[in-house]
Design a protein around this motif. Sequence first.
Motif, short mmCIF file in Angstrom:
data_model
loop_
_atom_site.label_atom_id
_atom_site.label_comp_id
_atom_site.label_asym_id
_atom_site.label_seq_id
_atom_site.Cartn_x
_atom_site.Cartn_y
_atom_site.Cartn_z
N SER A 1 0.82 -1.21 0.00
CA SER A 1 0.00 0.00 0.00
C SER A 1 0.85 1.26 0.00
CB SER A 1 -0.92 0.00 1.21
OG SER A 1 -1.68 1.18 1.28
N THR A 2 1.97 1.23 0.71
CA THR A 2 2.85 2.41 0.77
C THR A 2 3.90 2.40 -0.34
OG1 THR A 2 4.26 1.24 2.38
CG2 THR A 2 2.57 2.71 3.26
N LEU A 3 3.75 1.46 -1.30
CA LEU A 3 4.63 1.36 -2.47
C LEU A 3 6.07 1.07 -2.08
CD1 LEU A 3 3.19 4.33 -4.60
CD2 LEU A 3 2.45 1.93 -4.53
N ARG A 4 6.25 0.27 -1.01
CA ARG A 4 7.60 -0.10 -0.57
C ARG A 4 7.83 -1.61 -0.63
NH1 ARG A 4 7.04 3.88 4.58
NH2 ARG A 4 7.41 5.83 3.48
N ALA A 5 6.89 -2.34 -1.20
CA ALA A 5 7.02 -3.80 -1.26
C ALA A 5 8.15 -4.17 -2.22
CB ALA A 5 5.72 -4.43 -1.72
N THR A 6 8.90 -5.20 -1.87
CA THR A 6 9.99 -5.70 -2.71
C THR A 6 9.47 -6.85 -3.57
OG1 THR A 6 10.70 -7.37 -1.10
CG2 THR A 6 11.61 -5.13 -0.86
N PRO A 7 10.22 -7.26 -4.59
CA PRO A 7 9.80 -8.40 -5.40
C PRO A 7 9.55 -9.66 -4.56
CG PRO A 7 11.56 -7.22 -6.50
CD PRO A 7 11.42 -6.60 -5.15
N ALA B 1 3.66 -13.36 -13.03
CA ALA B 1 4.43 -12.13 -13.27
C ALA B 1 5.82 -12.14 -12.65
CB ALA B 1 3.65 -10.93 -12.74
N ILE B 2 5.97 -12.73 -11.48
CA ILE B 2 7.23 -12.62 -10.73
C ILE B 2 8.02 -13.91 -10.79
CG2 ILE B 2 8.28 -12.05 -8.50
CD1 ILE B 2 6.77 -9.73 -9.62
N GLU B 3 9.30 -13.78 -11.07
CA GLU B 3 10.21 -14.93 -11.05
C GLU B 3 10.29 -15.49 -9.63
OE1 GLU B 3 12.47 -17.81 -12.41
OE2 GLU B 3 11.76 -16.22 -13.76
N PRO B 4 10.05 -16.80 -9.41
CA PRO B 4 10.04 -17.37 -8.06
C PRO B 4 11.34 -17.15 -7.30
CG PRO B 4 9.15 -18.93 -9.64
CD PRO B 4 9.72 -17.79 -10.43
N ASN B 5 12.47 -17.23 -7.99
CA ASN B 5 13.76 -17.03 -7.33
C ASN B 5 14.35 -15.67 -7.69
OD1 ASN B 5 13.82 -19.67 -6.15
ND2 ASN B 5 14.27 -20.48 -8.19
N LEU C 1 6.61 -2.38 -15.17
CA LEU C 1 5.73 -3.54 -14.99
C LEU C 1 5.55 -3.88 -13.51
CD1 LEU C 1 7.02 -5.82 -17.88
CD2 LEU C 1 4.80 -4.67 -17.77
N PHE C 2 6.65 -3.79 -12.77
CA PHE C 2 6.57 -4.11 -11.34
C PHE C 2 5.73 -3.07 -10.60
CE2 PHE C 2 8.12 -3.91 -6.96
CZ PHE C 2 7.94 -5.24 -6.58
N GLU C 3 5.92 -1.78 -10.94
CA GLU C 3 5.13 -0.73 -10.29
C GLU C 3 3.65 -0.92 -10.59
OE1 GLU C 3 6.04 1.29 -8.11
OE2 GLU C 3 8.22 1.20 -8.25
N ASP C 4 3.32 -1.26 -11.84
CA ASP C 4 1.92 -1.52 -12.20
C ASP C 4 1.36 -2.70 -11.39
OD1 ASP C 4 2.06 0.54 -14.00
OD2 ASP C 4 2.32 -0.75 -15.77
N LEU C 5 2.19 -3.72 -11.26
CA LEU C 5 1.76 -4.91 -10.51
C LEU C 5 1.54 -4.57 -9.04
CD1 LEU C 5 1.37 -7.98 -11.04
CD2 LEU C 5 3.73 -8.29 -10.29
N ARG C 6 2.43 -3.76 -8.48
CA ARG C 6 2.32 -3.38 -7.07
C ARG C 6 1.06 -2.54 -6.85
NH1 ARG C 6 7.81 -1.31 -4.39
NH2 ARG C 6 7.56 0.40 -5.88
#
Length: 875
Positions: free
Chosen positions: A369-375, A423-427, A540-545
């Motif tokens: 929510s605060t746009l600080r999440a990591t992959p 969307a996200i690579e598992p490793n 792409l990651f920002e859109d996903l977040r």
Amino acid sequence: MTTESAKLTPAMKQFHRFKQKHPDCILFFRMGDFYETFYEDAKICSRVCGLALTSRSKGANPIPLAGVPYHAVDGYLKKMLQAGHKVAVCEQVEDPKTAKGVVKRDVVRIVTPGTLTDDILLEEKKDNFLAAVSLNKTKTAGISWVDISTGHFFAQQLPEDKLLDELLRLAPAECLLPDTRGELFDAETRKLAKDITQLTGATITQRPAWYFDPYQSRQRLLKHFGTATLEGFGIKDSDGGLVPAAGAILEYLNETQKTTLSHIASIKKIVRKNYLQIDQTSLASLEILRTIRTESRYGSLLDCLDETLTGPGGRMFRNWLCAPLCDLAAIELRQDLIEELTQSQARLSAIRKLLADIADTERIAARISTLRATPRDLVALAATLRRIPNLREAIKQLESKLAGHLADRCDSMDELAELLESAIEPNCPPHLRDGGVIREGFNEELDRLRSISKDGRTWLQNYQKQQIEQTGIANLKIGYNKVFGYYIEVSRSAADKVPQNYHRKQTIKNAERYITDELKNYETRALGAEEKALELELKLFEDLRRHTAQYTNRLQNLADTVAQCDCLTSLAYTAKRRHYIRPKVTAGAELIITDGKHPVLAETLGSEFVPNDIELGDGSGDIVVLTGPNMSGKSTYIRQVALLILMAQTGSFVPARSAQIGLVDRIFTRVGASDELVRGQSTFMVEMTETANIINNASAKSLVVLDEVGRGTSTYDGLSLAWAVTEHIANKIKCRTLFATHYHELTELAELFTNIKNCNVAVREWMDEVVFLHKILPGGTDKSYGIHVAKLAGIPKTIVDRSKEILEELEATFQKEASGRHLAKHKTKKPPLDILFVEKHKSVLDKLTSTDVDNLTPIDAINLLKKIKNEITED
């Protein structure tokens, strides 16, 4: 920092401008791959973080400098916060490659003890609260608290004298107070700040009075929640005292976070009467959260009972112990589910196995929510959501009402899980800076750009092989760095073999570096594709977040459900493993426990621990006066009873053979004084203050635990006060009370009051030795065995022997003096004069009684009266 602005570089002018805006913070100023600190900030950072202190400029006035690598900043932030500092993080907000002039920068976040969201900075099983306090003229206080890492937001209005109790329970990391310098409340606010720091260790942050303005605070709350009223949150106009504190928190979060706070979606008003209230004294003396001796979690009730497996569960479990329920129906709902789990080891184990693999959804949702999440946050979230269907099915197999409710709330959000997995690579790497986060096949354009880079690596290998063959230079190699780009490196010894189409680019020790047109063309093509791929991957990651942030409310509800499951299975696991029983909790005033055990000591001592009974209330007496020697177990016993009640009202099973417990509204204890002594109060003053708190606030539904009241003053003063306090509780309050004492005279109260009874700790004397049996028996005792305890403590034998001699002399003296004398039993006025006369002139009355008046001659009567007069005169 007094430096002529003309001598400053543009970047340093930027630094000064931001530092002036945030003078109370250490400024982490981003420059390339480092966060730099300057001047006094640099000296502090160097000392706290163990960094080398250098200087930015030479000459007469060098600028002190200390820097931390940007990719390792979290560890340094933690050190700064632990040292009590706040940090303003100033980032580069434009690409340095495209910047015209100095790179644009801005403070994107102010990191304070109460505003943390990153796991590395937080304790997994403890809330990180930011609190705010607003004092009112009516002697009430408004208090609000939030955990920005989870989104939990609370507010409460309470009497001012209960404020510190609540803050100790919450243990906030930071507390906001109004800056009242020069105002009426200044002295009061400064005293409160000192008390909060001493009791909780919280960082005190003062903010301007307008932060706490009632009207502005209300408008702030309405705007944040998008509502026209606060009544939907249970906050009425009469609750105006809590609104300023809640509004101040929102203003402070906007000041420090500079990002969306949409995960703080509601505010919960706390109603004190719904929970068993435990004041700061009881919380400490019962060692609920930490021990008195070491002040650590190890050895506390929380440490003993907490078998939770998730972060949200651990945080909720702590809150359950600090605020047990007063709602009988809610307690029984928990008990029903715990009982069902204890009867099915297979189901209990299956649920706990699933819980063990569930991530901290609550904190991940807040970072999203605060746009600080990591992959890796998104990977962990996807894996957690995939486990929820199995958890739901496992809980559905249970029949209790609460289990059905929890199963219905197990929202697996399948569509979100599928999106994140695709969307996200598992490793994936922990950060976006090097790419490799978005999964192959998710975006066609990204796959195309990556293939150019991938094919380019093959081209480089072939090109190097080709150049070796053409030049005959066996050790020729192709390399890359950020300054010169791609190059061909040839050793000095082979420099004469370099062909004409090689253009020298750099000379290094023992080698020359060259470039060719073919290599330059490849560089332009490959680096462009790689740069574009990184840019696209970031987008792409920002859109996903942002898309995932739309699920914040559902994720928070799921986290709450998981936490409840974790707490209940933890209690069931403990009950099953330790053979606890289900207590019968009622709305009455009884307290009947058979073979009860102290939950912590019973685990430590095992079979050596001696269980004990208690029977109070509903006709069996309200007060137990407990006598017995030191070290015999009196304090353990009275604490044990309080802890078993607390556990029962949490919904937990208890260590006993049977238990029937009437609901308690508050637990009061008067046991130790160590914390208050640090605050400058004498032992006796602490005793009397805490005792006054009990007398003035206890109700018929309370539990009172008193240990050695009156010990801090002279024997007779202490005995008198202890006697009067016990009388008052028996006459006026009539609540369940345990009073451990060395004043054996108090045992006489059982003869005067039907609701007082005596108990003692069994002792066996054998061959001049004393054995403590730790068993509570009916009746009083008149021995303390203090000299024996001194012997056990290592007092030299000569002192012990001399003590025995003195004791025998004192007992003989006191026995003579005490003959015919006893304490006034429940009398607050002087005894009548006729009673005093009877006591003092008993021999005169005996003479008159034995005289035969009918046969007494006048002269005999005169002589008798003369003797009586002389005897009275002599006395």
